[in-house]
Design a protein around this motif. Structure first.
Motif, PDB file in Angstrom:
ATOM      1  N   ARG A  17      14.689  16.589  12.398  1.00 35.79           N
ATOM      2  CA  ARG A  17      15.004  16.044  11.069  1.00 35.79           C
ATOM      3  C   ARG A  17      14.563  17.011   9.977  1.00 35.79           C
ATOM      4  O   ARG A  17      15.285  17.230   8.990  1.00 35.79           O
ATOM      5  CB  ARG A  17      14.322  14.684  10.891  1.00 35.79           C
ATOM      6  N   LYS A  18      13.384  17.582  10.146  1.00 34.22           N
ATOM      7  CA  LYS A  18      12.907  18.547   9.150  1.00 34.22           C
ATOM      8  C   LYS A  18      13.822  19.766   9.107  1.00 34.22           C
ATOM      9  O   LYS A  18      14.114  20.296   8.037  1.00 34.22           O
ATOM     10  CB  LYS A  18      11.477  18.984   9.484  1.00 34.22           C
ATOM     11  N   ASN A  19      14.266  20.196  10.272  1.00 34.50           N
ATOM     12  CA  ASN A  19      15.143  21.359  10.327  1.00 34.50           C
ATOM     13  C   ASN A  19      16.490  21.060   9.663  1.00 34.50           C
ATOM     14  O   ASN A  19      17.056  21.905   8.962  1.00 34.50           O
ATOM     15  CB  ASN A  19      15.349  21.797  11.776  1.00 34.50           C
ATOM     16  N   ALA A  20      17.015  19.847   9.877  1.00 37.60           N
ATOM     17  CA  ALA A  20      18.274  19.459   9.231  1.00 37.60           C
ATOM     18  C   ALA A  20      18.118  19.434   7.718  1.00 37.60           C
ATOM     19  O   ALA A  20      19.009  19.885   6.974  1.00 37.60           O
ATOM     20  CB  ALA A  20      18.728  18.095   9.752  1.00 37.60           C
ATOM     21  N   LYS A  21      16.987  18.913   7.254  1.00 39.84           N
ATOM     22  CA  LYS A  21      16.731  18.884   5.815  1.00 39.84           C
ATOM     23  C   LYS A  21      16.639  20.302   5.259  1.00 39.84           C
ATOM     24  O   LYS A  21      17.172  20.602   4.176  1.00 39.84           O
ATOM     25  CB  LYS A  21      15.443  18.125   5.536  1.00 39.84           C
ATOM     26  N   LEU A  22      15.989  21.182   6.030  1.00 43.31           N
ATOM     27  CA  LEU A  22      15.857  22.573   5.586  1.00 43.31           C
ATOM     28  C   LEU A  22      17.215  23.270   5.558  1.00 43.31           C
ATOM     29  O   LEU A  22      17.480  24.104   4.684  1.00 43.31           O
ATOM     30  CB  LEU A  22      14.888  23.318   6.516  1.00 43.31           C
ATOM     31  N   THR A  23      18.074  22.932   6.512  1.00 43.37           N
ATOM     32  CA  THR A  23      19.426  23.488   6.519  1.00 43.37           C
ATOM     33  C   THR A  23      20.163  23.132   5.228  1.00 43.37           C
ATOM     34  O   THR A  23      20.842  23.983   4.627  1.00 43.37           O
ATOM     35  CB  THR A  23      20.215  22.963   7.738  1.00 43.37           C
ATOM     36  N   THR A  24      20.025  21.889   4.805  1.00 45.87           N
ATOM     37  CA  THR A  24      20.647  21.459   3.552  1.00 45.87           C
ATOM     38  C   THR A  24      20.072  22.229   2.365  1.00 45.87           C
ATOM     39  O   THR A  24      20.804  22.646   1.453  1.00 45.87           O
ATOM     40  CB  THR A  24      20.440  19.950   3.352  1.00 45.87           C
ATOM     41  N   GLN A  25      18.746  22.434   2.391  1.00 43.58           N
ATOM     42  CA  GLN A  25      18.103  23.187   1.311  1.00 43.58           C
ATOM     43  C   GLN A  25      18.626  24.620   1.256  1.00 43.58           C
ATOM     44  O   GLN A  25      18.905  25.151   0.169  1.00 43.58           O
ATOM     45  CB  GLN A  25      16.593  23.187   1.493  1.00 43.58           C
ATOM     46  N   PHE A  26      18.759  25.237   2.430  1.00 44.06           N
ATOM     47  CA  PHE A  26      19.258  26.617   2.464  1.00 44.06           C
ATOM     48  C   PHE A  26      20.690  26.688   1.928  1.00 44.06           C
ATOM     49  O   PHE A  26      21.066  27.661   1.259  1.00 44.06           O
ATOM     50  CB  PHE A  26      19.197  27.181   3.880  1.00 44.06           C
ATOM     51  N   ALA A  27      21.498  25.676   2.239  1.00 49.74           N
ATOM     52  CA  ALA A  27      22.878  25.671   1.739  1.00 49.74           C
ATOM     53  C   ALA A  27      22.882  25.614   0.213  1.00 49.74           C
ATOM     54  O   ALA A  27      23.655  26.335  -0.455  1.00 49.74           O
ATOM     55  CB  ALA A  27      23.639  24.492   2.324  1.00 49.74           C
ATOM     56  N   ALA A  28      22.021  24.760  -0.346  1.00 51.84           N
ATOM     57  CA  ALA A  28      21.946  24.661  -1.802  1.00 51.84           C
ATOM     58  C   ALA A  28      21.425  25.961  -2.409  1.00 51.84           C
ATOM     59  O   ALA A  28      21.937  26.438  -3.442  1.00 51.84           O
ATOM     60  CB  ALA A  28      21.045  23.494  -2.196  1.00 51.84           C
ATOM     61  N   LEU A  29      20.428  26.544  -1.765  1.00 49.27           N
ATOM     62  CA  LEU A  29      19.891  27.814  -2.264  1.00 49.27           C
ATOM     63  C   LEU A  29      20.925  28.927  -2.141  1.00 49.27           C
ATOM     64  O   LEU A  29      20.974  29.847  -2.974  1.00 49.27           O
ATOM     65  CB  LEU A  29      18.614  28.181  -1.501  1.00 49.27           C
TER      66      LEU A  29
END
Length: 213
Positions: A17-29
């Motif tokens: 779950r943390k990795n999925a959230k981080l994936t979303t963050q990287f997409a936004a960044l």
């Protein structure tokens, strides 16, 4: 030193779950980075400090997640690729899913071992039962034979069916629960024992005539 990680499937799911959230963050960044790169084409327009800090924080979080994943893998004795090759959330997700599979399998094996140990303990108690007044009580001898057969089955079975041990457990509960069971519970247990082993054994258990040798 890597952190101590609770070896549970739930922990692996949390890391996913943390990795999925981080994936979303990287997409936004990434979208923000694209805009910053366009701005860099205009002299004197560097990326904002906020973007630089956010990229650094996301990179550190990826490193922390990777460290946890490798700690879990090491404890499980799993072969892992070099840490530096897990350089994206996509690669980390693949590794975490392998860890989750390993942990789920380990938990299933542990649960099966506990169930087997509990079943054997019940069968051992049944095997140790004797009739208070009748050493040759036929109904108990038949119950002992069934318990021995069940133990033999358990020695080779990969799984324990939910109904395999239930009659023996009901018998022991009927014997143990002289003062704890209400009338309804008592009646249900007596009927279950009678159905499994015959009315005479159920009556003997209800009257306190079955004792441990």
């Amino acid at each position: 030193m890597p952190p101590t990680i609770p070896l549970t499937a739930d922990r692996a799911r949390e890391l996913l779950r943390k990795n999925a959230k981080l994936t979303t963050q990287f997409a936004a960044l990434g979208a923000r980075g694209t805009a910053a790169a366009a701005a860099l084409a205009r002299p004197g327009t560097p990326p904002s400090d906020d973007l630089v800090h956010a990229l650094g924080a996301a990179g550190r979080e990826l490193t922390a997640l990777r460290t946890e994943a490798f700690a879990v893998a090491a404890t499980l004795g799993l072969k892992t690729p070099p840490a530096e090759t897990i350089d994206s959330t996509k690669k980390l997700e693949a590794m975490l899913r392998l860890l989750l599979d390993g942990l789920e399998q380990a938990e299933r094996q542990a649960a099966a071992a506990r169930a087997r140990a509990g079943a054997l303990a019940i069968l051992d108690r049944v095997a140790a039962l004797a009739h208070r007044d009748d050493p040759g009580f036929a109904a108990l001898a038949a119950c002992h034979k069934r318990a021995a057969d069940a133990r033999t089955t358990l020695s080779t079975a990969t799984e324990i069916g939910p109904d395999a041990i239930a009659p023996f457990e009901a018998l022991l509960t009927l014997i143990d629960g002289q003062h704890q069971l209400d009338d309804e519970q008592w009646g249900k247990l007596e009927d279950a024992v009678a159905t499994a082993f015959g009315r005479s054994l159920a009556v003997a258990a209800s009257r306190g005539n079955l004792v441990a040798r």
